[in-house]
Design a protein around this motif. Sequence first.
Motif, short mmCIF file in Angstrom:
data_model
loop_
_atom_site.label_atom_id
_atom_site.label_comp_id
_atom_site.label_asym_id
_atom_site.label_seq_id
_atom_site.Cartn_x
_atom_site.Cartn_y
_atom_site.Cartn_z
N ARG A 278 -12.87 15.24 55.21
CA ARG A 278 -11.56 15.88 55.39
C ARG A 278 -10.91 15.43 56.71
O ARG A 278 -9.72 15.12 56.74
CB ARG A 278 -11.77 17.41 55.37
N GLN A 279 -11.69 15.39 57.77
CA GLN A 279 -11.16 14.96 59.06
C GLN A 279 -10.81 13.47 59.05
O GLN A 279 -9.79 13.06 59.60
CB GLN A 279 -12.19 15.23 60.16
N ARG A 280 -11.65 12.65 58.40
CA ARG A 280 -11.39 11.21 58.37
C ARG A 280 -10.13 10.89 57.58
O ARG A 280 -9.35 10.01 57.96
CB ARG A 280 -12.60 10.47 57.77
N VAL A 281 -9.92 11.63 56.49
CA VAL A 281 -8.71 11.40 55.69
C VAL A 281 -7.48 11.81 56.50
O VAL A 281 -6.46 11.09 56.52
CB VAL A 281 -8.76 12.18 54.36
N ALA A 282 -7.56 12.95 57.18
CA ALA A 282 -6.44 13.41 58.01
C ALA A 282 -6.12 12.39 59.10
O ALA A 282 -4.96 12.06 59.34
CB ALA A 282 -6.76 14.76 58.63
N SER A 283 -7.17 11.89 59.74
CA SER A 283 -6.98 10.90 60.80
C SER A 283 -6.34 9.62 60.27
O SER A 283 -5.42 9.08 60.89
CB SER A 283 -8.34 10.58 61.45
N ALA A 284 -6.81 9.15 59.12
CA ALA A 284 -6.26 7.92 58.53
C ALA A 284 -4.79 8.10 58.15
O ALA A 284 -3.97 7.21 58.38
CB ALA A 284 -7.09 7.53 57.30
N LEU A 285 -4.45 9.26 57.57
CA LEU A 285 -3.06 9.50 57.19
C LEU A 285 -2.14 9.54 58.41
O LEU A 285 -1.03 9.01 58.39
CB LEU A 285 -2.96 10.82 56.42
N LEU A 286 -2.62 10.16 59.47
CA LEU A 286 -1.81 10.24 60.69
C LEU A 286 -1.57 8.86 61.28
O LEU A 286 -0.45 8.53 61.72
CB LEU A 286 -2.49 11.15 61.71
N LYS A 287 -2.62 8.04 61.28
CA LYS A 287 -2.48 6.69 61.84
C LYS A 287 -1.57 5.82 60.98
O LYS A 287 -0.74 5.06 61.50
CB LYS A 287 -3.86 6.04 61.98
N MET A 288 -1.71 5.92 59.67
CA MET A 288 -0.86 5.12 58.79
C MET A 288 0.58 5.58 58.86
O MET A 288 1.51 4.77 58.81
CB MET A 288 -1.39 5.20 57.35
N ASN A 289 0.78 6.89 58.99
CA ASN A 289 2.13 7.41 59.11
C ASN A 289 2.82 6.89 60.37
O ASN A 289 3.98 6.48 60.35
CB ASN A 289 2.10 8.94 59.14
N GLN A 290 2.07 6.85 61.47
CA GLN A 290 2.61 6.34 62.73
C GLN A 290 2.86 4.84 62.65
O GLN A 290 3.86 4.33 63.13
CB GLN A 290 1.64 6.64 63.87
N ARG A 291 1.94 4.14 61.99
CA ARG A 291 2.02 2.68 61.92
C ARG A 291 3.20 2.20 61.08
O ARG A 291 3.83 1.21 61.40
CB ARG A 291 0.71 2.14 61.34
N PHE A 292 3.51 2.92 60.00
CA PHE A 292 4.53 2.44 59.08
C PHE A 292 5.80 3.28 59.05
O PHE A 292 6.67 3.05 58.23
CB PHE A 292 3.95 2.37 57.66
N SER A 293 5.90 4.24 59.98
CA SER A 293 7.07 5.12 59.97
C SER A 293 8.36 4.36 60.22
O SER A 293 9.42 4.73 59.72
CB SER A 293 6.91 6.24 61.01
N GLY A 294 8.30 3.28 61.01
CA GLY A 294 9.51 2.52 61.29
C GLY A 294 9.84 1.50 60.22
O GLY A 294 10.88 0.85 60.27
N ILE A 295 8.94 1.34 59.24
CA ILE A 295 9.14 0.34 58.19
C ILE A 295 9.70 0.98 56.93
O ILE A 295 10.67 0.51 56.36
CB ILE A 295 7.82 -0.39 57.91
N ASN A 296 9.06 2.06 56.48
CA ASN A 296 9.54 2.79 55.31
C ASN A 296 10.41 3.95 55.79
O ASN A 296 9.92 4.93 56.32
CB ASN A 296 8.36 3.31 54.48
N LYS A 297 11.70 3.84 55.59
CA LYS A 297 12.65 4.82 56.11
C LYS A 297 12.43 6.21 55.52
O LYS A 297 12.71 7.22 56.15
CB LYS A 297 14.08 4.36 55.84
N ASP A 298 11.90 6.27 54.31
CA ASP A 298 11.67 7.57 53.68
C ASP A 298 10.35 8.19 54.11
O ASP A 298 9.99 9.27 53.65
CB ASP A 298 11.73 7.45 52.15
N GLY A 299 9.61 7.50 54.98
CA GLY A 299 8.36 8.05 55.49
C GLY A 299 7.19 7.96 54.55
O GLY A 299 6.14 8.57 54.78
N LEU A 300 7.32 7.20 53.45
CA LEU A 300 6.24 7.09 52.48
C LEU A 300 5.12 6.17 52.96
O LEU A 300 5.38 5.12 53.55
CB LEU A 300 6.77 6.56 51.16
N ILE A 301 3.90 6.58 52.69
CA ILE A 301 2.73 5.73 52.88
C ILE A 301 2.42 5.12 51.53
O ILE A 301 2.04 5.83 50.58
CB ILE A 301 1.52 6.54 53.40
N THR A 302 2.60 3.82 51.40
CA THR A 302 2.52 3.17 50.08
C THR A 302 1.23 2.39 49.88
O THR A 302 1.13 1.60 48.96
CB THR A 302 3.72 2.23 49.90
N ILE A 303 0.24 2.61 50.72
CA ILE A 303 -1.03 1.91 50.57
C ILE A 303 -1.80 2.48 49.38
O ILE A 303 -1.83 3.69 49.16
CB ILE A 303 -1.87 2.05 51.86
#
Length: 352
Positions: A278-303
């Motif tokens: 649960r913690q690892r998934v939360a951590s991964a989502l937070l990092k991916m959200n930060q990493r791609f927030s400036g690329i996908n304007k709608d804030g979607l994580i598309t991995i």
Amino acid sequence: MTYNILLIEDNIEMAENIASILELAKYNVTHAPNGKIGVDMAQRNPPDLILCDIMMPELDGYGVLHILNKDADTANIPFIFLTAKADKTDFRTGMNLGADDYITKPFDGVDLLKVIEMRLKKHEFMKTAFGNSAQDVSAFFSKTRELKDFQRLAENRPLRCFKKKDLIFMEGQTPSDLYFIEKGQVKTYKVNYDGKELITGIHREGEFLGFVPLLEDRAYNENAEVQEDSKITIIPKADFITLIYSSKDVARKFIKMLSNNIEEMENRLLDIAYQSVRQRVASALLKMNQRFSGINKDGLITIARKDISSIVGTATESLNRTLADFKDEGLIEISGEGLKLVDAGRLEKLLH
């Protein structure tokens, strides 16, 4: 911004002339009459730039540079030699020791100011704090295009188009090129004996691929696969290595990137060892959200889910159950296009 310049010069008349020129240009100038005093002044109060004569009593300019380069607090200060000698051997000796530039006396005041301005501008850029996010890396390389060294690296290089699922390089291959992602997304991964995939990185526009094996002169220890149609610039190994060895600033920046990558991998390994799924998934989502927030304007994580599970280090089924729980708790939204964080604050609390 007013810059502080340390002038190390034993000729008083020369020092006064240089100081007057710099002060007219609104620089703050501090004078050291010999190398030993100059080293002490630089270490006690590091300046923004150092101008240093070579031929001096007590301690010459080469000795000054050698000592300051060994001190972490002064090693990155732009260092310009002043000398009345125009011998190419002296020039090469100074540059090999790590000097940023070299001015031969007598010199024109305008030329001196141009060199100082260029070195300060370059240093300000190089000390800018960049992280590993796509925005940070993209910002770094957009700014590097202003520098001549980096313009040489990307000039007239072939641009190749890759389709989704294409392999850029494979584990065990000997590297011959450096890859720069102009557009698209690439994942790097390793495969164990059971065929299980572990993703080592997700890379986007503005990032380099494969520079570690080039620097270490070894085969690739991972695979690089295109995740969406991409355009990638191919930079020959010889050009990259030449630039690394000829530009101290470029080398430092790649070393910084390398250290960031190592730190990120160490943190991932610690997460896998000590955190719950649960913690690892939360951590991964937070990092991916930060990493791609400036690329996908709608804030979607598309991995893809299987790729997220490889990053997290768990089975896809366990990932899906955890994501379903997060959705029920109002932490994320799930659609056919991807995932979206709804409450990043509560996700962060799960890590503590």
